[in-house]
Design a protein around this motif. Sequence first.
Motif, mmCIF file in Angstrom:
data_model
loop_
_atom_site.group_PDB
_atom_site.id
_atom_site.type_symbol
_atom_site.label_atom_id
_atom_site.label_comp_id
_atom_site.label_asym_id
_atom_site.label_seq_id
_atom_site.Cartn_x
_atom_site.Cartn_y
_atom_site.Cartn_z
ATOM 1 N N ASN A 16 0.450 -1.436 -0.016
ATOM 2 C CA ASN A 16 0.302 -0.185 0.000
ATOM 3 C C ASN A 16 0.956 1.603 -0.034
ATOM 4 O OD1 ASN A 16 -2.431 1.384 -0.018
ATOM 5 N ND2 ASN A 16 -2.846 1.223 2.208
ATOM 6 N N ASN A 19 -0.562 7.393 1.199
ATOM 7 C CA ASN A 19 -1.755 8.355 0.807
ATOM 8 C C ASN A 19 -3.211 7.543 0.080
ATOM 9 O OD1 ASN A 19 1.230 10.367 1.367
ATOM 10 N ND2 ASN A 19 -0.568 11.098 1.315
ATOM 11 N N ASP A 20 -2.935 6.590 0.273
ATOM 12 C CA ASP A 20 -3.709 5.655 -0.655
ATOM 13 C C ASP A 20 -5.350 5.926 -0.413
ATOM 14 O OD1 ASP A 20 -6.022 3.599 -1.567
ATOM 15 O OD2 ASP A 20 -4.018 2.725 -2.448
ATOM 16 N N ILE A 21 -6.034 6.119 -0.877
ATOM 17 C CA ILE A 21 -7.490 7.582 -0.862
ATOM 18 C C ILE A 21 -8.676 6.020 -0.697
ATOM 19 C CG2 ILE A 21 -8.133 7.585 -3.203
ATOM 20 C CD1 ILE A 21 -9.510 10.152 -2.112
ATOM 21 N N HIS A 22 -8.340 4.996 -0.983
ATOM 22 C CA HIS A 22 -9.544 3.834 -1.460
ATOM 23 C C HIS A 22 -8.820 2.965 -0.325
ATOM 24 C CE1 HIS A 22 -11.213 4.882 -4.722
ATOM 25 N NE2 HIS A 22 -9.684 4.718 -5.367
ATOM 26 N N PRO A 24 -7.038 3.931 3.414
ATOM 27 C CA PRO A 24 -6.252 4.482 4.085
ATOM 28 C C PRO A 24 -5.360 3.644 5.477
ATOM 29 C CG PRO A 24 -9.032 4.275 4.443
ATOM 30 C CD PRO A 24 -8.348 4.035 3.341
ATOM 31 N N ASN A 46 4.095 7.538 -0.680
ATOM 32 C CA ASN A 46 2.931 8.669 -1.672
ATOM 33 C C ASN A 46 2.810 7.763 -2.381
ATOM 34 O OD1 ASN A 46 3.114 10.985 -0.414
ATOM 35 N ND2 ASN A 46 5.165 11.519 -1.080
ATOM 36 N N ARG A 48 1.638 5.681 -5.116
ATOM 37 C CA ARG A 48 -0.423 5.892 -6.054
ATOM 38 C C ARG A 48 -1.042 4.289 -6.514
ATOM 39 N NH1 ARG A 48 1.982 5.801 -11.220
ATOM 40 N NH2 ARG A 48 -0.356 5.157 -11.907
ATOM 41 N N HIS A 49 -1.996 4.685 -5.993
ATOM 42 C CA HIS A 49 -2.877 3.626 -6.015
ATOM 43 C C HIS A 49 -3.741 3.051 -7.669
ATOM 44 C CE1 HIS A 49 -6.503 0.748 -4.608
ATOM 45 N NE2 HIS A 49 -7.104 1.525 -5.796
ATOM 46 N N ARG A 111 -6.490 11.225 5.086
ATOM 47 C CA ARG A 111 -5.263 10.592 5.770
ATOM 48 C C ARG A 111 -4.961 10.965 3.826
ATOM 49 N NH1 ARG A 111 -3.739 8.505 10.037
ATOM 50 N NH2 ARG A 111 -5.785 7.754 11.407
ATOM 51 N N SER A 112 -5.735 10.396 2.488
ATOM 52 C CA SER A 112 -5.177 10.727 1.576
ATOM 53 C C SER A 112 -4.335 11.941 1.163
ATOM 54 C CB SER A 112 -6.470 10.551 0.626
ATOM 55 O OG SER A 112 -6.885 11.268 0.848
ATOM 56 N N LYS A 113 -4.210 12.839 2.032
ATOM 57 C CA LYS A 113 -3.687 14.051 1.706
ATOM 58 C C LYS A 113 -3.306 14.711 3.117
ATOM 59 C CE LYS A 113 -8.621 16.176 -0.587
ATOM 60 N NZ LYS A 113 -7.735 15.172 -1.669
#
Length: 161
Positions: A16, A19-22, A24, A46, A48-49, A111-113
């Motif tokens: 993971n 900052n994974d938006i999907h 956290p 950081n 990317r997802h 958390r993603s930001k």
Amino acid sequence: PSSYLGRCRVPILFVNGSNDIHYPLDSYQKSFDRVPGAKLMRIELNMRHGHSPGWTPQEIGLFADAYCRGGTPLPSPGMPEVAGDRVRMTVKSATPVREARLNYTTDSGPRSKRVWKSVAAKVMDGVIDSPRPPADANTWYISVTDDRGAMVSSAVQFSTP
């Protein structure tokens, strides 16, 4: 995941980004904790997802090879322990540990930001020694990289400032 991960009977590697938006890190750690057997995690700052970033890490093949082909296992970090102004963590590794880092955020909000900071830690005979995260750090973990460039992470630590 909470319905199935507790019944997992095969080794599992969690991959993971910080900052994974999907997925956290608080949910990620809960999922990791549910697995009763052999498990490791890899958290990239950081990352990317997506399918491609999730398939790219070399650690996936190394992890599978260690269990299916008798390959050299990834390092295995212990639980970070805070004592005074330091954090210490044991690490078992069949290969030399090249680097360790304390990764933390003091940001709030989604958390993603959040913005993360990373500080070098010392590697000494199977022990990682790091400065303690700042008092206002609310999420942190230690990453360990071996001489192959393979990185794994400790359990994620959460606190309220």
